[in-house]
Design a protein around this motif. Structure first.
Motif, PDB file in Angstrom:
ATOM      1  N   THR A 319       0.834  -1.204   0.000  1.00  0.00           N
ATOM      2  CA  THR A 319       0.000   0.000   0.000  1.00  0.00           C
ATOM      3  C   THR A 319       0.871   1.258   0.000  1.00  0.00           C
ATOM      4  N   TYR A 359     -10.226   5.907  -3.676  1.00  0.00           N
ATOM      5  CA  TYR A 359     -10.239   4.448  -3.526  1.00  0.00           C
ATOM      6  C   TYR A 359      -8.962   3.962  -2.858  1.00  0.00           C
ATOM      7  N   GLN A 362      -8.271   6.552   0.984  1.00  0.00           N
ATOM      8  CA  GLN A 362      -9.214   6.707   2.096  1.00  0.00           C
ATOM      9  C   GLN A 362      -9.191   5.502   3.050  1.00  0.00           C
ATOM     10  N   PRO A 363      -9.122   4.264   2.534  1.00  0.00           N
ATOM     11  CA  PRO A 363      -9.079   3.117   3.457  1.00  0.00           C
ATOM     12  C   PRO A 363      -7.810   3.073   4.314  1.00  0.00           C
TER      13      PRO A 363
END
Ligand code: GCW
Length: 719
Positions: A319, A359, A362-363
């Motif tokens: 990520t 997308y 934000q997570p």
């Protein structure tokens, strides 16, 4: 005090009359730090308050403050102002630690942060003096610049009591400058960073650059393009960066570097750049140690990763938080930070480009290290003349969010169009995201007010180059200035900033200041009208983004095509981002989304951003959309003509060299505004099939003609 101000106003008016047409030629190099003599009639209001400089502390920063005060006061007051002893009219500068006088005054410095300052008229040993005090020497320097700006803008200085401090911690210019001297999206000549001649080069221009930055509180500079080469992290380039850092340091400016994510492979000869690989992590730590050994106050890294072909953690199925935190760990041990860009979209993702960053990011809220700032462009696409705010603002309360704006005008007329982009930055900052309830403005978010973040910031993509006037045009200097002022205080009004800038850069005469400020404030809306009215976006020609290209539809990646954004066909025009379309609206807080959900109630400024509507859609003003579109394009062109007329009327207040320079740019702007209007109308008419409203001229040329224009040598494409 009141009497003094009246006297000032009168004298300013009188003097401009006398000076009309006689002003000395200027080339713009001095920016807003011109320090030209105050009009004779106003001098008595200033001279008694600035006769001698009394400085405490021996740092290079205090020396810079003294040098600036000498230069500024000597210029403004037309007499030799130099250092000396306490006397009536002394300007006393220092910190409580360096100056016993300042310590004894018990100034309200404790309430200010490290970079804040107090300017106060007071009495010391029976002498009336002006004190400029900071908690640090950098605060003192900022106070010195503020004091000079008061005289430059003809404010009274006989009874001062000012306490000010920046609201953001990191106020940084991002140079998209390449190591070969070209500047990506740069329209002001070549890079000012002469990597070839550094580290030996000691260019006086670097000091003037630092002065200009410090004068508005800019305290960081990213030296190289976010599309980064790994070379800037090699030993020879670290040495060159050290040389620049040494020159900028006295002005409170830290240097940062854009870091290429795959550097461990390219210059470290590792097999991978996987952020979870122990060897990769060790490589970044060693690299950070090497940099900090040379530059102890190195700011940290800016990273564009997994975006537009740049390598990133995505290459290893990691990520953005994995990537950012690895680099943050490396620089964090030395007090450095990472600015991680949220400007990502992928050719493998068919979803609306405007949605892609949210997308991905934000997570990850809550997963970024405390020394990471997520650097988010003002809007979700790319520095368009108008965009709604980026949906990430206010949507990641556990993350340090910083704002990135573009000072260079890639999509707003580049070097020549007179567009005061600071008004655009203000629009974004003032917008309520409703992210954490009503009042969650973008300004509040980046000030750390949501979630109590200590690390805050704002970045501006620089418009600075080797041109004599630094920014490609005299008026483009205003956004360098305006960016600095807003990064210092994101709640400051763009209009007041424009006024200060116009006074310092050109003239204090009210007959000049008012029309120029009006013109600047209107200029942003004007460019929206002739380029991309009513919510249209990304209609610029391909690659260089110079001029219109709404017909372009054949590029490999769908989201590179203007036709992807306008979606014009016989049935209508606009990008449906409501539930029936991409539903980008759902990424906004419900109270924000609802203002854009209904084509009948939406602010027409955002209509075609969020809605696809028929050409005959009835607008709030009673016209059909097609007619409004044509009228708005045309109005934009008319407004440029108004700007020309305004500028022509201001000839008496401006030196001939800058007057001509601005006039010629306005001629280009007028021609190009008409080109934008005509080409856009020609193309959209080929879709709508509708006649132009009565009284509106057909485009001068055919659509094929506009399509045939090519500009292989347009500037700013350097890679
Ligand atoms: O869209 C763009 C510009 C690129 C720029 C990119 C970015 C530095 O056209 O030139 O690359 O934005 O912000 O990374």
């Amino acid at each position: 005090m009141a009497a003094a101000s009246v006297a000032l106003c009168l004298s300013a008016g009188l003097n401009a009359g006398l000076n009309a047409g006689t002003a000395r030629a200027e080339d713009g190099y001095d920016l807003w730090l011109r320090y030209r003599p105050v009009e004779a009639a106003a001098l008595p209001a200033y001279r008694p308050h600035a006769s001698t400089i009394v400085a405490a502390g021996g740092s290079a920063t205090i020396a810079a403050a003294v040098a600036e005060l000498k230069r500024g006061l000597s210029g403004l007051l037309a007499e030799d102002v130099t250092t000396g002893q306490i006397a009536d009219g002394a300007v006393v500068i220092g910190t409580p630690a360096s100056s016993d006088i300042i310590k004894s005054l018990n100034l309200p410095l404790a309430a200010l942060n490290d970079e804040g300052f107090v300017i106060r008229t007071t009495s010391v040993g029976g002498h009336k003096v002006t004190v400029i005090a900071g908690n640090t020497d950098t605060g003192v320097l900022y106070g010195a610049f503020r004091y000079l700006s008061l005289i430059e803008t003809r404010k009274p200085v006989d009874a001062l009591d000012i306490a000010d401090a920046p609201k953001l911690k990191v106020r940084v210019l991002d140079h998209w400058d390449n190591l070969d001297g070209t500047v990506e999206r740069g329209y002001s000549g070549r890079s000012i960073w002469d990597w070839w001649r550094l580290p030996d080069l000691k260019d006086a221009r670097y000091i003037d650059y630092a002065r200009a930055d410090a004068s508005v509180g800019i305290n960081g500079v990213v030296l190289n393009n976010v599309n980064a080469k790994p070379d800037s992290l090699t030993a020879p380039y670290i040495e060159k960066t050290r040389a620049v850092a040494d020159m900028l340091r006295p002005y409170g400016i830290k240097v940062y570097l854009s870091a290429r994510f795959s550097a461990p492979i390219e210059i470290g000869h590792l097999k991978t750049a996987d952020p979870l690989d122990p060897e990769v992590r060790a490589w970044w730590k060693a690299k950070a140690d090497e940099i900090y050994a040379a530059i102890p106050d190195f700011g940290g890294f800016l990273v564009k990763a997994s975006s537009e072909g740049q390598p990133g953690p995505g290459d290893y199925h990691r990520t953005h938080a994995d990537g950012a935190n690895m680099m943050a760990e490396a620089v964090g041990r030395h007090g450095g930070i990472v600015m991680w860009r949220a400007f990502v979209y992928s050719e493998h993702d068919a979803r609306d480009r405007a949605k892609q960053a949210s997308y991905e990011f934000q997570p990850l809220d809550g997963q970024f290290a405390p020394n990471v700032l997520l650097q988010i462009k003002n809007g979700p696409i790319d520095f368009q003349p108008r965009e709604p705010f980026h949906p990430l603002f206010g949507a990641m309360p556990k993350t340090n969010e910083m704002l990135e704006v573009q000072i260079t005008k890639e999509y707003l007329g580049q070097a020549t169009h007179l567009v005061y982009s600071t008004a655009l930055y203000e629009e974004t900052l003032k917008t309520d995201t409703f992210g954490q309830g009503k009042g969650t403005t973008v300004a509040k978010v980046i000030e750390g007010g949501i979630g109590n973040h200590a690390l805050t910031g704002m970045a501006g993509v620089a418009n600075i180059g080797s041109d004599r006037n630094w920014s490609g045009s005299d008026f483009n200097q205003a956004d360098w200035y305006g960016f600095g002022r807003l990064a210092w205080n994101p709640d400051a009004p763009a209009r007041a900033i424009a006024e200060d800038w116009a006074r310092m850069t050109f003239s204090n005469d009210p007959a000049f200041v008012k029309p120029v400020t009006d013109m600047m404030m209107a200029s942003r809306e004007t460019v929206v009208k002739y380029m991309t009215p009513l919510g249209l976006h990304h209609q610029m020609a391909t690659g260089h983004h110079y001029g219109p290209g709404p017909w372009v539809c054949d590029l490999a990646r769908p989201e590179w095509n203007p036709c992807y954004y306008a979606k014009a066909d016989a049935g209508g025009i606009g990008f449906d981002r409501t539930k029936t379309g991409s539903d980008a609206l759902s990424q906004y807080a419900p109270d924000a989304a609802k203002q854009w959900a209904d084509p009948k109630t939406i602010d027409p400024k955002y209509l075609l951003w969020f809605q696809h509507v028929p050409w005959t859609f009835k607008m709030k003003d009673g016209h059909i959309l097609w007619d409004d579109l044509v009228m708005t394009y045309s109005q934009g062109v008319d407004e440029v003509h108004d700007m020309q007329a305004t500028w022509a009327s201001l000839r008496p207040y401006v030196d001939s060299q800058r007057f001509e320079a601005v006039s010629s740019n306005l001629r280009i702007q007028a021609r190009e505004a008409k080109w934008w209007r005509d080409a856009s109308i020609a193309y959209f008419q080929s879709k709508s099939g509708l006649p132009l409203p009565k009284g509106y001229a057909q485009p001068e040329e055919t659509l094929d003609y506009y399509k045939s224009l090519a500009f292989p040598y347009a500037p700013g494409q350097g890679k």
